[in-house]
Design a protein around this motif. Structure first.
Motif, PDB file in Angstrom:
ATOM      1  N   THR A  27      -8.886 -35.205 -28.669  1.00 33.17           N
ATOM      2  CA  THR A  27     -10.253 -34.926 -29.096  1.00 33.17           C
ATOM      3  C   THR A  27     -10.216 -34.617 -30.584  1.00 33.17           C
ATOM      4  O   THR A  27      -9.240 -34.065 -31.092  1.00 33.17           O
ATOM      5  CB  THR A  27     -10.849 -33.732 -28.332  1.00 33.17           C
ATOM      6  OG1 THR A  27      -9.957 -32.606 -28.440  1.00 33.17           O
ATOM      7  CG2 THR A  27     -11.056 -34.076 -26.869  1.00 33.17           C
ATOM      8  N   SER A  44     -16.263 -39.151 -27.671  1.00 33.19           N
ATOM      9  CA  SER A  44     -16.014 -38.148 -26.648  1.00 33.19           C
ATOM     10  C   SER A  44     -14.536 -37.776 -26.641  1.00 33.19           C
ATOM     11  O   SER A  44     -14.172 -36.622 -26.508  1.00 33.19           O
ATOM     12  CB  SER A  44     -16.429 -38.673 -25.272  1.00 33.19           C
ATOM     13  OG  SER A  44     -17.826 -38.883 -25.217  1.00 33.19           O
ATOM     14  N   PHE A  45     -13.689 -38.794 -26.783  1.00 38.24           N
ATOM     15  CA  PHE A  45     -12.254 -38.601 -26.973  1.00 38.24           C
ATOM     16  C   PHE A  45     -11.678 -39.927 -27.445  1.00 38.24           C
ATOM     17  O   PHE A  45     -12.371 -40.949 -27.490  1.00 38.24           O
ATOM     18  CB  PHE A  45     -11.554 -38.093 -25.709  1.00 38.24           C
ATOM     19  CG  PHE A  45     -11.655 -39.001 -24.515  1.00 38.24           C
ATOM     20  CD1 PHE A  45     -10.662 -39.941 -24.237  1.00 38.24           C
ATOM     21  CD2 PHE A  45     -12.731 -38.913 -23.641  1.00 38.24           C
ATOM     22  CE1 PHE A  45     -10.746 -40.764 -23.133  1.00 38.24           C
ATOM     23  CE2 PHE A  45     -12.830 -39.740 -22.531  1.00 38.24           C
ATOM     24  CZ  PHE A  45     -11.838 -40.677 -22.278  1.00 38.24           C
ATOM     25  N   PRO A  77     -16.413 -31.893 -28.765  1.00 43.40           N
ATOM     26  CA  PRO A  77     -15.365 -32.061 -27.750  1.00 43.40           C
ATOM     27  C   PRO A  77     -14.066 -31.430 -28.239  1.00 43.40           C
ATOM     28  O   PRO A  77     -13.565 -31.790 -29.304  1.00 43.40           O
ATOM     29  CB  PRO A  77     -15.235 -33.585 -27.630  1.00 43.40           C
ATOM     30  CG  PRO A  77     -16.510 -34.128 -28.166  1.00 43.40           C
ATOM     31  CD  PRO A  77     -16.930 -33.184 -29.241  1.00 43.40           C
ATOM     32  N   ILE A  80      -9.202 -31.017 -23.509  1.00 40.06           N
ATOM     33  CA  ILE A  80      -9.067 -32.254 -22.730  1.00 40.06           C
ATOM     34  C   ILE A  80      -7.858 -32.124 -21.812  1.00 40.06           C
ATOM     35  O   ILE A  80      -6.809 -31.591 -22.194  1.00 40.06           O
ATOM     36  CB  ILE A  80      -8.931 -33.483 -23.655  1.00 40.06           C
ATOM     37  CG1 ILE A  80      -8.899 -34.781 -22.828  1.00 40.06           C
ATOM     38  CG2 ILE A  80      -7.723 -33.373 -24.569  1.00 40.06           C
ATOM     39  CD1 ILE A  80      -9.059 -36.042 -23.674  1.00 40.06           C
ATOM     40  N   VAL A  89     -13.255 -33.222 -20.261  1.00 42.81           N
ATOM     41  CA  VAL A  89     -13.466 -32.883 -21.662  1.00 42.81           C
ATOM     42  C   VAL A  89     -14.489 -31.746 -21.736  1.00 42.81           C
ATOM     43  O   VAL A  89     -15.523 -31.785 -21.064  1.00 42.81           O
ATOM     44  CB  VAL A  89     -13.981 -34.091 -22.469  1.00 42.81           C
ATOM     45  CG1 VAL A  89     -14.232 -33.697 -23.922  1.00 42.81           C
ATOM     46  CG2 VAL A  89     -12.985 -35.246 -22.402  1.00 42.81           C
ATOM     47  N   SER A  91     -16.945 -29.375 -24.224  1.00 41.72           N
ATOM     48  CA  SER A  91     -17.628 -29.231 -25.506  1.00 41.72           C
ATOM     49  C   SER A  91     -18.536 -28.016 -25.402  1.00 41.72           C
ATOM     50  O   SER A  91     -19.585 -28.073 -24.746  1.00 41.72           O
ATOM     51  CB  SER A  91     -18.448 -30.488 -25.821  1.00 41.72           C
ATOM     52  OG  SER A  91     -19.254 -30.300 -26.969  1.00 41.72           O
TER      53      SER A  91
END
Length: 325
Positions: A27, A44-45, A77, A80, A89, A91
């Motif tokens: 991330t 998001s990753f 994010p 993970i 994930v 956030s």
């Protein structure tokens, strides 16, 4: 600083090879001013394959936006991990799932009680252990219920008015045998007058009973990315750009390896695969986004040498990194 970073980046060769094939998920800090449809600006990753040396940016998902966030970006994010067939994930207050193979969105974990400024996640005994940093605790989530491990190092007022419960800044955790190791970032150079150097606590996985506290000043400040291998505890000291190794028996740091000049790069995000530690080095957030290309440095813990570097084009500061198959 910008020209130095560009000069360094161009030295990284694209044909670096490490033993075996390693796949990584990470991330990253995202550019809040960038268009949301640019994968290199928001994600998001990110996945990275050391064999093909390809980066894949998973597009930002709306469920990762925490509209209640006040002191951190709403889209951040950080944590993970992989559990069963899903990638999780976090956030801030949001925890969502992606398919492990296709990276497609699977759903949001409703009922998971997190706070703003959530940090790393680890999968331990089929549960998710999550650093609820702003709430000064570790949240243990089994998919249905929450269990909170409140971290109290000393009875004192918070050193951060933004997060009144954040006393020790829980930032990283990992497991080894029947123990969980938790990294307490603590004050750092910017949070005076509270303790500067980081601490590491070891607890029993099942009972949460404290087994050890590692509090030597040799640990350093602003530590991240905890890893344990037998009698050695490895971690990054972002404040100095170093990789350190603490002996669990002596409780002192006995090995220190410079990774990158902390004035130029942000050393955070590391994972151990066999005898190699993969370490991310990113730009400082103040740099123009067009220059934010980090790199991956591979360190061998047997030979104590840096094996290779991989350029991570479009990746800035890394939050957490894990390996996967």
């Amino acid at each position: 600083m910008d020209s130095s970073w560009v000069k360094m980046s161009t030295r990284i060769y694209s044909n670096a090879i490490v033993p075996g094939v390693v796949k990584l998920l990470l991330t990253t800090e995202n550019n809040p001013e960038a268009p949301s449809n640019k994968h290199e600006s928001q994600s998001s990753f990110v996945s990275f394959d050391t064999e093909t040396q390809t980066l894949f940016f998973v597009p930002p998902h709306l469920e990762l936006y925490d509209r209640e966030a006040r002191h951190r970006p709403s889209f951040r994010p950080f944590g993970i991990t992989i559990h069963k067939n899903s990638i999780y994930v976090a956030s801030n207050r949001k925890l969502i799932r992606f398919n492990k193979k296709t990276f497609s969105y699977q759903g949001i974990e409703k009922g998971c009680e997190l706070g703003e400024n959530t940090h790393e996640i680890a999968t331990i005994n089929n549960k998710l252990w999550i650093c609820s940093t702003a709430l000064n605790r570790v949240t243990i989530w089994d998919g249905k219920t929450n269990q909170h491990l409140q971290i109290e190092e000393q009875q004192r007022a918070s050193c951060d008015d933004k997060f009144p419960l954040d006393k020790v800044h829980v930032s990283s955790l990992c497991s080894f045998q029947d123990s969980v190791f938790i990294l307490l970032h603590n004050g750092g150079s910017l949070r005076q007058p509270y303790p500067e150097h980081s601490h590491i606590m070891e607890i029993e996985t099942k009972t949460f009973k404290t087994k050890n506290m590692f509090e030597s000043p040799s640990i350093g400040m602003s530590c991240h990315s905890l890893m344990v291998n037998k009698d050695s505890i490895w971690f990054l000291t972002t404040d100095t750009g170093e990789l350190k190794c603490l002996n669990r028996q002596t409780k002192e740091v006995e090995e220190v390896y410079p990774i990158f000049d902390a004035r130029l790069g942000w050393v955070r995000g590391a994972t151990m695969v066999g005898n190699e530690i993969f370490i991310c080095v990113g730009n400082y957030r103040q740099m123009p986004f067009s220059l934010q290309h980090g790199f991956l440095r591979v360190f061998n813990i047997i030979n104590k040498t840096i094996l290779n570097d991989f350029l991570l084009r479009g990746v800035s500061v890394v939050n957490q990194m894990i390996s996967y198959k």
